[in-house]
Every structure is written in C-alpha cells, then in structure tokens.
Design a protein around this motif. Structure first.
Motif, PDB file in Angstrom:
ATOM      1  N   ALA A 131      32.808  24.189  40.514  1.00  0.00           N
ATOM      2  CA  ALA A 131      32.400  25.317  39.681  1.00  0.00           C
ATOM      3  C   ALA A 131      33.599  25.897  38.927  1.00  0.00           C
ATOM      4  O   ALA A 131      33.491  26.241  37.742  1.00  0.00           O
ATOM      5  CB  ALA A 131      31.743  26.393  40.546  1.00  0.00           C
ATOM      6  N   GLN A 132      34.720  26.014  39.601  1.00  0.00           N
ATOM      7  CA  GLN A 132      35.925  26.517  38.933  1.00  0.00           C
ATOM      8  C   GLN A 132      36.376  25.553  37.843  1.00  0.00           C
ATOM      9  O   GLN A 132      36.724  25.977  36.734  1.00  0.00           O
ATOM     10  CB  GLN A 132      37.036  26.718  39.959  1.00  0.00           C
ATOM     11  N   ALA A 133      36.372  24.259  38.144  1.00  0.00           N
ATOM     12  CA  ALA A 133      36.790  23.268  37.158  1.00  0.00           C
ATOM     13  C   ALA A 133      35.874  23.301  35.934  1.00  0.00           C
ATOM     14  O   ALA A 133      36.342  23.273  34.784  1.00  0.00           O
ATOM     15  CB  ALA A 133      36.793  21.878  37.782  1.00  0.00           C
TER      16      ALA A 133
ATOM     17  N   LEU B 271      45.377  33.059  42.157  1.00  0.00           N
ATOM     18  CA  LEU B 271      44.733  34.330  42.470  1.00  0.00           C
ATOM     19  C   LEU B 271      43.593  34.611  41.506  1.00  0.00           C
ATOM     20  O   LEU B 271      42.518  35.087  41.904  1.00  0.00           O
ATOM     21  CB  LEU B 271      45.778  35.456  42.404  1.00  0.00           C
ATOM     22  N   PHE B 272      43.781  34.308  40.227  1.00  0.00           N
ATOM     23  CA  PHE B 272      42.760  34.561  39.217  1.00  0.00           C
ATOM     24  C   PHE B 272      41.715  33.448  39.196  1.00  0.00           C
ATOM     25  O   PHE B 272      40.525  33.704  39.005  1.00  0.00           O
ATOM     26  CB  PHE B 272      43.413  34.716  37.843  1.00  0.00           C
ATOM     27  N   VAL B 273      42.170  32.216  39.407  1.00  0.00           N
ATOM     28  CA  VAL B 273      41.234  31.093  39.442  1.00  0.00           C
ATOM     29  C   VAL B 273      40.258  31.255  40.598  1.00  0.00           C
ATOM     30  O   VAL B 273      39.068  30.923  40.476  1.00  0.00           O
ATOM     31  CB  VAL B 273      41.998  29.761  39.561  1.00  0.00           C
ATOM     32  N   SER B 274      40.720  31.799  41.724  1.00  0.00           N
ATOM     33  CA  SER B 274      39.851  31.962  42.901  1.00  0.00           C
ATOM     34  C   SER B 274      38.724  32.947  42.652  1.00  0.00           C
ATOM     35  O   SER B 274      37.723  32.954  43.388  1.00  0.00           O
ATOM     36  CB  SER B 274      40.675  32.416  44.111  1.00  0.00           C
ATOM     37  N   GLN B 275      38.853  33.777  41.636  1.00  0.00           N
ATOM     38  CA  GLN B 275      37.797  34.746  41.331  1.00  0.00           C
ATOM     39  C   GLN B 275      36.628  34.115  40.589  1.00  0.00           C
ATOM     40  O   GLN B 275      35.590  34.761  40.393  1.00  0.00           O
ATOM     41  CB  GLN B 275      38.386  35.902  40.513  1.00  0.00           C
ATOM     42  N   ILE B 276      36.816  32.857  40.182  1.00  0.00           N
ATOM     43  CA  ILE B 276      35.719  32.156  39.506  1.00  0.00           C
ATOM     44  C   ILE B 276      34.767  31.632  40.569  1.00  0.00           C
ATOM     45  O   ILE B 276      35.043  30.670  41.266  1.00  0.00           O
ATOM     46  CB  ILE B 276      36.248  30.991  38.651  1.00  0.00           C
ATOM     47  N   SER B 277      33.662  32.313  40.719  1.00  0.00           N
ATOM     48  CA  SER B 277      32.628  31.913  41.676  1.00  0.00           C
ATOM     49  C   SER B 277      31.288  32.400  41.155  1.00  0.00           C
ATOM     50  O   SER B 277      31.202  33.035  40.087  1.00  0.00           O
ATOM     51  CB  SER B 277      32.915  32.488  43.066  1.00  0.00           C
TER      52      SER B 277
ATOM     53  N   ASN C  18      29.363  34.789  41.952  1.00  0.00           N
ATOM     54  CA  ASN C  18      29.253  36.235  41.744  1.00  0.00           C
ATOM     55  C   ASN C  18      30.608  36.875  41.456  1.00  0.00           C
ATOM     56  O   ASN C  18      30.782  38.085  41.612  1.00  0.00           O
ATOM     57  CB  ASN C  18      28.630  36.901  42.980  1.00  0.00           C
ATOM     58  N   GLY C  19      31.573  36.057  41.058  1.00  0.00           N
ATOM     59  CA  GLY C  19      32.923  36.564  40.865  1.00  0.00           C
ATOM     60  C   GLY C  19      33.095  37.278  39.535  1.00  0.00           C
ATOM     61  O   GLY C  19      32.308  37.104  38.595  1.00  0.00           O
ATOM     62  N   ASP C  20      34.125  38.087  39.471  1.00  0.00           N
ATOM     63  CA  ASP C  20      34.478  38.808  38.263  1.00  0.00           C
ATOM     64  C   ASP C  20      35.547  38.000  37.525  1.00  0.00           C
ATOM     65  O   ASP C  20      36.684  37.899  37.983  1.00  0.00           O
ATOM     66  CB  ASP C  20      35.003  40.200  38.629  1.00  0.00           C
ATOM     67  N   THR C  21      35.186  37.419  36.398  1.00  0.00           N
ATOM     68  CA  THR C  21      36.095  36.527  35.674  1.00  0.00           C
ATOM     69  C   THR C  21      36.819  37.220  34.518  1.00  0.00           C
ATOM     70  O   THR C  21      37.469  36.559  33.712  1.00  0.00           O
ATOM     71  CB  THR C  21      35.324  35.319  35.117  1.00  0.00           C
ATOM     72  N   ARG C  22      36.735  38.533  34.445  1.00  0.00           N
ATOM     73  CA  ARG C  22      37.310  39.216  33.280  1.00  0.00           C
ATOM     74  C   ARG C  22      38.823  39.002  33.180  1.00  0.00           C
ATOM     75  O   ARG C  22      39.356  38.823  32.077  1.00  0.00           O
ATOM     76  CB  ARG C  22      36.987  40.711  33.340  1.00  0.00           C
ATOM     77  N   LEU C  23      39.521  39.017  34.309  1.00  0.00           N
ATOM     78  CA  LEU C  23      40.969  38.840  34.268  1.00  0.00           C
ATOM     79  C   LEU C  23      41.358  37.436  33.797  1.00  0.00           C
ATOM     80  O   LEU C  23      42.208  37.281  32.925  1.00  0.00           O
ATOM     81  CB  LEU C  23      41.571  39.128  35.645  1.00  0.00           C
ATOM     82  N   VAL C  24      40.734  36.425  34.388  1.00  0.00           N
ATOM     83  CA  VAL C  24      41.080  35.067  33.986  1.00  0.00           C
ATOM     84  C   VAL C  24      40.675  34.825  32.539  1.00  0.00           C
ATOM     85  O   VAL C  24      41.388  34.154  31.782  1.00  0.00           O
ATOM     86  CB  VAL C  24      40.462  34.026  34.950  1.00  0.00           C
TER      87      VAL C  24
END
Length: 277
Positions: free
Chosen positions: A243-245, A206-212, A214-220
């Motif tokens: 990009a996530q990796a 769920l948190f990894v999927s936010q890495i994009s 324009n994503g919000d990465t604050r939680l991860v």
C-alpha cells in the motif's frame, strides 16, 4: 548428568569471566579501533528501485558490525562512538575500500549508471582521504558509469564555512551528487537545500509509515510537493507495505527503498537478487 551440568556451568563461567575481563580492560574506543583494523565492520547494501519501472536503480552502503564475542552491534551504537572518538574517518575509508573490492569485478552484473549512495558524517567533511576514496571508487567502476551520491544527515549540523563550501564544490566538480537524508525530521532542511543545492531528498520512514488505510498523509504529501517544486528527485525510504509503495508511485516519487523491496544484504545476496529481477 552431574558431569555434563558441571562442564556446562564451568564453561559458562569461563565465557562470562572472559567477557567481563574484556569489558573491564578495553575501552569502547580501543574496542572499536581494533574492530576497524581487523575489518570486523563490513559494508552491506540495501537496494532502491525506480518507482515506475520496478528495476533496481541504486544501492545504499550501510555498515554492520558482528563482534566475535558480543554478537551484532547496532549502527546506532557504534557510529556515534566512531564520531565521538574520531574514528569515523578510518571506518569510512575501510568501508569504501571494501565496497570497491566487492563491486569492482561484479559491477557488470548491475544496470549501467547505478547509483551508489554513501553516508557522510560531519567528521568526514574536509577529510582529504574521503575525497580520494570516492574518486578512486568512481575510477574503478567507471566502465558501468556508476553515479555516486553522498547522503548528508542532520544528526550533527554542518557549519558552512568558505572552506567547507569549497570542499563540497570539489566533490560536485567530480560529478558526485548530494542527497539530504531523513528529510523532514530536522530543523535545517531548507537552509541545507539553499547551501548544498542537492539533487535528491530522502523522505524519512517516519512519514512513509503514516501511509496506511486510515493514516494521515498530509505531511508526506507536503514533502513530496515541496521536492517537486524545487526540482529535487525523491527517494522514499522505509517502505514496508504494498500500500505504501502504490501510494508513493501514485504521487510520482522517483525511487522506493525499504524492507518491502529488500533488506540490507551482503554483496553475494545482492547479486542474486539483481539476477532474479
């Protein structure tokens, strides 16, 4: 044409009636129990990789059920059923025994000190056969110094009685490590860290999927920072894009797991993938 159509229609009704009869006469409990005894539920293996070197670091053992009549049954369906009907212990036993059979004569094809991650249900806790099976796995694969990791999820909360704490201590004395699965999605993460003193956390997809882009990465980012401060090793799961990796490597996550690197697969396919690396 009429003969063909009649035969097809007759065959369809026969199959439908057979399925209907089975559904009416067999309860989910008896169907699942029979599947366990017949070894219809089998282990598959999803690799995870060292984020910096790109080499395989470990494999997570997952369960798959391809019913001979109904086809694939989701683990999200049969695992809760197994827990509800107290079948998770025999299911886990058969899975671990099959893992031993799969790996005992192939483990030399993998790097030494390979992590093997097993998922733990609350229903497995205090089960003496689980302890026996895990020790047998370590013994049979000792030549490659495999490292066994038990993944604990918060789907059903653990109640930390003295007896349960002693059970976990016995596992730790056998050099079995602990990981908190789906970290960040439950409400007991910090208390679990305090009670279990795990070596790993698995950051939920769920948190990894936010890495994009324009994503919000604050939680991860916060979860990674917390893990680092507590000296926990990080397995980021659900990695599906380059990009996530790349982002997780930049943040010094220790291990990466997900479809970008490899889906859950049977042992022969896994061996082929390892040899190709």
């Amino acid at each position: 044409m009429m003969i063909t159509t009649t035969k097809l229609t007759s065959g369809w009704f026969t199959r439908f009636n057979t399925l209907l009869a089975r559904l009416l006469t067999l309860s989910p409990e008896s169907t699942l129990s029979a599947a366990i005894e017949k070894r219809e539920i089998v282990p598959v293996y999803q690799p995870f990789f060292n984020s910096q070197t790109g080499t395989i670091a470990g494999i997570e053992v997952l369960a798959r059920w391809n019913h001979p009549l109904y086809g694939p049954v989701s683990p999200d369906t049969f695992i809760p059923l197994a827990e509800k009907h107290r079948l998770i212990a025999p299911l886990t036993h058969h899975l671990i025994q099959q893992v031993i059979a799969d790996l005992q004569h192939r483990i030399q094809l993998f790097p030494d000190r390979l992590y093997i991650n097993l998922n733990l249900s609350v229903r497995n806790c205090l089960d003496p056969r689980f302890e026996t099976d895990t020790l047998e796995l370590l013994q049979k694969l000792a030549s490659s110094q495999v490292q066994l990791v038990i993944e604990i999820t918060e789907r059903d909360p653990l109640h930390f009685t003295p007896q349960l704490s002693e059970w976990f201590a016995t596992l730790r004395q056998a050099n079995i490590s602990l990981a908190l699965d789906d970290f960040g999605t439950g409400c007991s993460n910090i208390s679990y860290i305090h009670a279990l003193d795990p070596e790993f956390i698995k950051i939920d997809k769920l948190f990894v999927s936010q890495i994009s882009e324009n994503g919000d990465t604050r939680l991860v980012d916060s979860l990674i920072e917390l893990a680092k401060k507590m000296h926990l090793r990080i397995i980021a799961e659900g990695v599906e894009t380059k990009a996530q990796a790349d982002y997780l490597r930049l943040k010094d996550s220790d291990f990466l797991q997900g479809y970008y690197f490899g889906k859950p697969m049977k042992i022969d396919e896994l061996v082929g993938k390892v040899n190709a690396c």
